[in-house]
Structure formats: structure tokens, C-alpha cells
Design a protein around this motif. Structure first.
Motif, short mmCIF file in Angstrom:
data_model
loop_
_atom_site.label_atom_id
_atom_site.label_comp_id
_atom_site.label_asym_id
_atom_site.label_seq_id
_atom_site.Cartn_x
_atom_site.Cartn_y
_atom_site.Cartn_z
N ASP A 75 20.50 -3.72 22.85
CA ASP A 75 19.59 -4.50 22.01
C ASP A 75 18.23 -4.69 22.68
N ALA A 76 18.22 -4.88 24.00
CA ALA A 76 16.97 -5.06 24.72
C ALA A 76 16.08 -3.81 24.63
N TRP A 77 16.70 -2.66 24.50
CA TRP A 77 15.96 -1.40 24.35
C TRP A 77 15.57 -1.10 22.92
N THR A 78 16.16 -1.79 21.93
CA THR A 78 15.95 -1.38 20.53
C THR A 78 15.44 -2.47 19.60
N ASP A 79 15.60 -3.73 19.96
CA ASP A 79 15.17 -4.84 19.11
C ASP A 79 13.73 -5.22 19.48
N PRO A 80 12.77 -5.06 18.57
CA PRO A 80 11.38 -5.35 18.92
C PRO A 80 11.15 -6.74 19.51
N ALA A 81 11.85 -7.75 19.01
CA ALA A 81 11.67 -9.11 19.54
C ALA A 81 12.10 -9.18 21.01
N LEU A 82 13.17 -8.48 21.36
CA LEU A 82 13.62 -8.46 22.74
C LEU A 82 12.76 -7.55 23.61
N SER A 91 9.81 -9.08 25.31
CA SER A 91 10.03 -10.01 26.41
C SER A 91 10.13 -9.32 27.77
N TRP A 92 10.22 -7.98 27.80
CA TRP A 92 10.36 -7.31 29.10
C TRP A 92 9.60 -5.99 29.23
N PHE A 93 9.19 -5.39 28.13
CA PHE A 93 8.66 -4.03 28.17
C PHE A 93 7.14 -4.04 28.40
N GLU A 151 2.95 -9.12 35.40
CA GLU A 151 2.68 -10.51 34.98
C GLU A 151 1.35 -10.58 34.26
N ASN A 152 1.24 -11.54 33.37
CA ASN A 152 0.03 -11.76 32.58
C ASN A 152 -0.29 -10.60 31.65
N TRP A 153 0.68 -9.78 31.36
CA TRP A 153 0.55 -8.71 30.39
C TRP A 153 1.26 -9.13 29.10
N SER A 154 0.94 -8.48 28.02
CA SER A 154 1.66 -8.68 26.76
C SER A 154 1.87 -7.31 26.14
N VAL A 155 2.74 -7.27 25.14
CA VAL A 155 3.03 -5.99 24.50
C VAL A 155 3.24 -6.19 23.00
N GLU A 156 2.76 -5.24 22.23
CA GLU A 156 3.04 -5.16 20.79
C GLU A 156 4.05 -4.04 20.62
N VAL A 157 5.06 -4.27 19.79
CA VAL A 157 6.11 -3.27 19.60
C VAL A 157 6.28 -2.96 18.12
N GLU A 158 6.30 -1.68 17.80
CA GLU A 158 6.69 -1.20 16.48
C GLU A 158 7.90 -0.31 16.72
N ASN A 159 8.95 -0.49 15.96
CA ASN A 159 10.17 0.27 16.22
C ASN A 159 10.92 0.55 14.93
N GLU A 160 11.13 1.81 14.66
CA GLU A 160 11.90 2.26 13.50
C GLU A 160 13.17 2.92 14.05
N LEU A 161 14.19 2.11 14.28
CA LEU A 161 15.41 2.56 14.94
C LEU A 161 16.29 3.36 13.99
N ARG A 162 16.04 4.67 13.99
CA ARG A 162 16.84 5.64 13.24
C ARG A 162 16.50 7.00 13.83
N VAL A 163 17.41 7.93 13.71
CA VAL A 163 17.13 9.28 14.19
C VAL A 163 15.94 9.82 13.40
N GLY A 164 14.93 10.27 14.11
CA GLY A 164 13.69 10.70 13.49
C GLY A 164 12.66 9.60 13.37
N GLY A 165 13.09 8.35 13.60
CA GLY A 165 12.18 7.21 13.56
C GLY A 165 11.37 7.13 14.85
N SER A 166 10.27 6.43 14.78
CA SER A 166 9.39 6.36 15.94
C SER A 166 9.30 4.94 16.48
N PHE A 167 8.81 4.87 17.73
CA PHE A 167 8.48 3.59 18.33
C PHE A 167 7.09 3.70 18.93
#
Length: 88
Positions: A10-17, A20-22, A26-42
């Protein structure tokens, strides 16, 4: 790591999670878009506290919850590298 495999998956695939680590430090932030399906992109956009941005992206090739992810990885340093993550 003494963590249930599902939590690591889940930590590798859930955008909310992932937000919190990707990121690179320190003092960095990240925006995540994730379409978890074969052929989907992140897409990950890491923001440094200096204002710099680093973008990483890829496409899922194989998804076998909760034990295996195969995806491409493209960043400023590499292009279309194939990554295989196996959890046991």
C-alpha cells in the motif's frame, strides 16, 4: 522489515501513503498521481525547499497484490528503466 506485506504494498501504491515517504529529504514535499492498473501510469513531483522540482514517472507493467510490482521508471537521470519490486 517487520511490517505486514500489505502495508508495504500500500505504501508503494496508495497516493496518500506515497506522499508521506516518497521524497528526497527533509523539508521536501511531493505530489502524486497514480493510476494503479496494468498500463496505468504514475507521476511524482518532488518539491525541494529551494524551489527546485524533480519529476519521476512510469507505467505499471505487472501488479500482483500484495507481493509484486513491475513498472518503468523515468527521471532526470534515467529513462524507461524497468523496476521489479518483490515483497516476501
Amino acid at each position: 522489515m517487520d511490517v505486514p506485506i500489505q502495508e508495504v504494498f500500500d505504501a508503494w501504491t496508495d497516493p496518500a501513503l506515497m506522499t508521506s515517504w516518497f521524497f528526497a529529504g527533509e523539508n521536501w514535499s511531493v505530489e502524486v498521481e497514480n493510476e494503479l492498473r496494468v498500463g496505468g501510469s504514475f507521476r511524482l513531483v518532488m518539491h525541494a525547499d529551494t524551489g527546485d522540482r524533480f519529476v519521476c514517472s512510469g507505467v505499471y507493467r505487472e501488479i500482483t497484490p500484495p507481493t509484486r510490482l513491475v513498472f518503468t521508471w523515468t527521471s532526470y537521470a534515467v529513462s524507461d528503466t524497468l523496476v521489479t519490486l518483490e515483497l516476501r
